[in-house]
Every structure is written in C-alpha cells, then in structure tokens.
Write a protein that holds these residues in place. Structure first.
Motif, PDB file in Angstrom:
ATOM      1  N   ASP A  51      64.572  61.053   0.642  1.00  0.00           N
ATOM      2  CA  ASP A  51      63.598  61.933  -0.004  1.00  0.00           C
ATOM      3  C   ASP A  51      63.009  62.941   0.978  1.00  0.00           C
ATOM      4  O   ASP A  51      62.755  64.084   0.624  1.00  0.00           O
ATOM      5  N   ARG A  52      62.792  62.481   2.205  1.00  0.00           N
ATOM      6  CA  ARG A  52      62.315  63.370   3.279  1.00  0.00           C
ATOM      7  C   ARG A  52      63.246  63.206   4.468  1.00  0.00           C
ATOM      8  O   ARG A  52      63.508  62.079   4.893  1.00  0.00           O
ATOM      9  N   PRO A  53      63.740  64.310   5.010  1.00  0.00           N
ATOM     10  CA  PRO A  53      64.660  64.207   6.149  1.00  0.00           C
ATOM     11  C   PRO A  53      64.027  63.467   7.328  1.00  0.00           C
ATOM     12  O   PRO A  53      62.825  63.583   7.571  1.00  0.00           O
ATOM     13  N   LEU A  54      64.854  62.725   8.049  1.00  0.00           N
ATOM     14  CA  LEU A  54      64.410  62.060   9.268  1.00  0.00           C
ATOM     15  C   LEU A  54      64.404  63.079  10.407  1.00  0.00           C
ATOM     16  O   LEU A  54      65.229  63.994  10.434  1.00  0.00           O
ATOM     17  N   HIS A  55      63.509  62.891  11.336  1.00  0.00           N
ATOM     18  CA  HIS A  55      63.496  63.746  12.527  1.00  0.00           C
ATOM     19  C   HIS A  55      64.764  63.473  13.319  1.00  0.00           C
ATOM     20  O   HIS A  55      65.235  62.329  13.400  1.00  0.00           O
ATOM     21  N   VAL A  56      65.341  64.503  13.914  1.00  0.00           N
ATOM     22  CA  VAL A  56      66.601  64.350  14.639  1.00  0.00           C
ATOM     23  C   VAL A  56      66.498  63.307  15.748  1.00  0.00           C
ATOM     24  O   VAL A  56      67.465  62.588  16.018  1.00  0.00           O
ATOM     25  N   SER A  57      65.349  63.167  16.396  1.00  0.00           N
ATOM     26  CA  SER A  57      65.208  62.162  17.451  1.00  0.00           C
ATOM     27  C   SER A  57      65.272  60.742  16.878  1.00  0.00           C
ATOM     28  O   SER A  57      65.767  59.837  17.542  1.00  0.00           O
ATOM     29  N   VAL A  58      64.810  60.547  15.660  1.00  0.00           N
ATOM     30  CA  VAL A  58      64.901  59.235  15.002  1.00  0.00           C
ATOM     31  C   VAL A  58      66.364  58.920  14.699  1.00  0.00           C
ATOM     32  O   VAL A  58      66.838  57.810  14.955  1.00  0.00           O
ATOM     33  N   VAL A  59      67.093  59.903  14.179  1.00  0.00           N
ATOM     34  CA  VAL A  59      68.518  59.717  13.888  1.00  0.00           C
ATOM     35  C   VAL A  59      69.280  59.393  15.172  1.00  0.00           C
ATOM     36  O   VAL A  59      70.091  58.462  15.205  1.00  0.00           O
ATOM     37  N   ASP A  60      69.013  60.141  16.228  1.00  0.00           N
ATOM     38  CA  ASP A  60      69.681  59.890  17.512  1.00  0.00           C
ATOM     39  C   ASP A  60      69.384  58.491  18.041  1.00  0.00           C
ATOM     40  O   ASP A  60      70.268  57.801  18.553  1.00  0.00           O
ATOM     41  N   HIS A  61      68.136  58.051  17.919  1.00  0.00           N
ATOM     42  CA  HIS A  61      67.751  56.717  18.379  1.00  0.00           C
ATOM     43  C   HIS A  61      68.492  55.633  17.582  1.00  0.00           C
ATOM     44  O   HIS A  61      69.037  54.688  18.163  1.00  0.00           O
ATOM     45  N   ILE A  62      68.519  55.767  16.268  1.00  0.00           N
ATOM     46  CA  ILE A  62      69.213  54.783  15.424  1.00  0.00           C
ATOM     47  C   ILE A  62      70.698  54.731  15.785  1.00  0.00           C
ATOM     48  O   ILE A  62      71.264  53.655  15.955  1.00  0.00           O
ATOM     49  N   ALA A  63      71.322  55.899  15.921  1.00  0.00           N
ATOM     50  CA  ALA A  63      72.751  55.944  16.235  1.00  0.00           C
ATOM     51  C   ALA A  63      73.036  55.368  17.618  1.00  0.00           C
ATOM     52  O   ALA A  63      74.002  54.618  17.800  1.00  0.00           O
ATOM     53  N   ALA A  64      72.204  55.688  18.612  1.00  0.00           N
ATOM     54  CA  ALA A  64      72.412  55.181  19.968  1.00  0.00           C
ATOM     55  C   ALA A  64      72.267  53.660  20.017  1.00  0.00           C
ATOM     56  O   ALA A  64      72.992  52.982  20.749  1.00  0.00           O
ATOM     57  N   ALA A  65      71.351  53.117  19.254  1.00  0.00           N
ATOM     58  CA  ALA A  65      71.103  51.677  19.251  1.00  0.00           C
ATOM     59  C   ALA A  65      72.147  50.909  18.433  1.00  0.00           C
ATOM     60  O   ALA A  65      72.237  49.685  18.552  1.00  0.00           O
ATOM     61  N   ASN A  66      72.934  51.618  17.629  1.00  0.00           N
ATOM     62  CA  ASN A  66      73.867  50.961  16.707  1.00  0.00           C
ATOM     63  C   ASN A  66      75.221  51.648  16.702  1.00  0.00           C
ATOM     64  O   ASN A  66      75.768  51.934  15.636  1.00  0.00           O
ATOM     65  N   TYR A 125      65.145  51.945  -1.723  1.00  0.00           N
ATOM     66  CA  TYR A 125      64.531  52.046  -0.400  1.00  0.00           C
ATOM     67  C   TYR A 125      65.461  51.414   0.610  1.00  0.00           C
ATOM     68  O   TYR A 125      65.994  50.330   0.370  1.00  0.00           O
ATOM     69  N   VAL A 126      65.674  52.092   1.729  1.00  0.00           N
ATOM     70  CA  VAL A 126      66.527  51.592   2.798  1.00  0.00           C
ATOM     71  C   VAL A 126      65.663  51.339   4.026  1.00  0.00           C
ATOM     72  O   VAL A 126      64.863  52.192   4.414  1.00  0.00           O
ATOM     73  N   THR A 127      65.825  50.160   4.622  1.00  0.00           N
ATOM     74  CA  THR A 127      65.133  49.828   5.865  1.00  0.00           C
ATOM     75  C   THR A 127      66.191  49.680   6.956  1.00  0.00           C
ATOM     76  O   THR A 127      67.165  48.938   6.785  1.00  0.00           O
ATOM     77  N   ILE A 128      65.998  50.412   8.057  1.00  0.00           N
ATOM     78  CA  ILE A 128      66.916  50.386   9.196  1.00  0.00           C
ATOM     79  C   ILE A 128      66.117  49.953  10.414  1.00  0.00           C
ATOM     80  O   ILE A 128      65.039  50.502  10.667  1.00  0.00           O
ATOM     81  N   ASP A 129      66.675  49.018  11.175  1.00  0.00           N
ATOM     82  CA  ASP A 129      65.988  48.521  12.361  1.00  0.00           C
ATOM     83  C   ASP A 129      64.560  48.124  11.977  1.00  0.00           C
ATOM     84  O   ASP A 129      64.358  47.449  11.001  1.00  0.00           O
ATOM     85  N   LYS A 130      63.585  48.582  12.741  1.00  0.00           N
ATOM     86  CA  LYS A 130      62.196  48.229  12.460  1.00  0.00           C
ATOM     87  C   LYS A 130      61.422  49.411  11.885  1.00  0.00           C
ATOM     88  O   LYS A 130      60.193  49.441  11.912  1.00  0.00           O
ATOM     89  N   LEU A 131      62.148  50.373  11.332  1.00  0.00           N
ATOM     90  CA  LEU A 131      61.500  51.534  10.736  1.00  0.00           C
ATOM     91  C   LEU A 131      60.895  51.181   9.384  1.00  0.00           C
ATOM     92  O   LEU A 131      61.311  50.223   8.725  1.00  0.00           O
ATOM     93  N   GLN A 132      59.969  51.982   8.973  1.00  0.00           N
ATOM     94  CA  GLN A 132      59.391  51.856   7.639  1.00  0.00           C
ATOM     95  C   GLN A 132      60.490  52.124   6.614  1.00  0.00           C
ATOM     96  O   GLN A 132      61.423  52.893   6.869  1.00  0.00           O
ATOM     97  N   ALA A 133      60.387  51.515   5.444  1.00  0.00           N
ATOM     98  CA  ALA A 133      61.371  51.728   4.385  1.00  0.00           C
ATOM     99  C   ALA A 133      61.431  53.215   4.034  1.00  0.00           C
ATOM    100  O   ALA A 133      60.405  53.896   3.963  1.00  0.00           O
ATOM    101  N   ILE A 134      62.646  53.712   3.825  1.00  0.00           N
ATOM    102  CA  ILE A 134      62.887  55.120   3.528  1.00  0.00           C
ATOM    103  C   ILE A 134      63.298  55.238   2.065  1.00  0.00           C
ATOM    104  O   ILE A 134      64.280  54.620   1.638  1.00  0.00           O
ATOM    105  N   LYS A 135      62.562  56.037   1.300  1.00  0.00           N
ATOM    106  CA  LYS A 135      62.911  56.238  -0.106  1.00  0.00           C
ATOM    107  C   LYS A 135      64.135  57.138  -0.188  1.00  0.00           C
ATOM    108  O   LYS A 135      64.216  58.158   0.491  1.00  0.00           O
ATOM    109  N   CYS A 136      65.104  56.729  -1.020  1.00  0.00           N
ATOM    110  CA  CYS A 136      66.385  57.438  -1.145  1.00  0.00           C
ATOM    111  C   CYS A 136      66.795  57.536  -2.607  1.00  0.00           C
ATOM    112  O   CYS A 136      66.332  56.767  -3.443  1.00  0.00           O
ATOM    113  N   ASP A 137      67.725  58.436  -2.852  1.00  0.00           N
ATOM    114  CA  ASP A 137      68.403  58.521  -4.145  1.00  0.00           C
ATOM    115  C   ASP A 137      69.891  58.332  -3.898  1.00  0.00           C
ATOM    116  O   ASP A 137      70.439  58.902  -2.945  1.00  0.00           O
ATOM    117  N   VAL A 138      70.535  57.557  -4.756  1.00  0.00           N
ATOM    118  CA  VAL A 138      71.977  57.368  -4.660  1.00  0.00           C
ATOM    119  C   VAL A 138      72.642  58.661  -5.120  1.00  0.00           C
ATOM    120  O   VAL A 138      72.373  59.151  -6.215  1.00  0.00           O
TER     121      VAL A 138
END
Length: 105
Positions: free
Chosen positions: A86-101, A60-73
């Motif tokens: 496991d489930r794709p992130l919405h493009v607006s979530v990806v854009d927000h994370i990238a803009a903030a970091n 599980y990966v946690t980024i910023d204050k988002l809920q933990a995201i289940k992943c596979d290596v």
C-alpha cells in the motif's frame, strides 16, 4: 487459476532483489501462516505460498521483525502470488531485507 492481467512485466517502477526470506501472511478472519519471500522491491514482492488467494485481496505481510505491511494481491499462479505494498518501502529497508536474506541457490 492464473491471472495474467496484472502479472509481472518489464514495466517495473522499482528494482527487484532476489532473496529467500521467511515471512508471515495475515488474512482477516483466517489467521497467519508462514510463507517464503522470493523477491522484493520498494513497491511489492513475490511470495511462495500453498494458500489460495484472489487478485485484489487485502493481506498483511510481515518480514523479519518489521511491522506488518498492508498489501494487495496483484497476481496469482500455482504456489506463488505477487503483492503490491500500500505504501512503498524505503530503499534502505529493501536493501537491508535483501542483504539479510540472500537467495540460497
């Protein structure tokens, strides 16, 4: 150990955005540890970590204050792993994370 079978290629379904974001990885029975996300897309991320992982391992990966995201290596190389969400992130979530970091160079 390097796994090249599923290593990143030019056959990406989603655009990758470079960033430098602090995050946490949670492993069952191993607890949490801090990592740095190096890039992200709607379907996965590249992560810098000192820990050893196995291809196919569920984490599980946690980024910023988002809920933990289940992943596979998906791939492993010294100091980095690639994960698929496991489930794709919405493009607006990806854009927000990238803009903030934005990646620090």
């Amino acid at each position: 150990m390097r796994n090249t079978a599923d290593e990143p290629s030019e056959q990406r379904a989603h655009c990758r955005l470079s960033l430098s974001a602090q995050g946490r990885i949670s492993e069952p029975y191993q607890g949490q540890h801090s990592v740095e996300l190096l890039d992200i897309s709607a379907s996965g991320a590249r992560i810098a970590t000192f820990r050893q992982f196995q291809v196919g391992q569920a984490i599980y990966v946690t980024i910023d204050k988002l809920q933990a995201i289940k992943c596979d290596v998906r791939w492993v190389k010294p100091g980095e792993i690639g994960v698929s969400f496991d489930r794709p992130l919405h493009v607006s979530v990806v854009d927000h994370i990238a803009a903030a970091n934005r990646a620090r160079r």
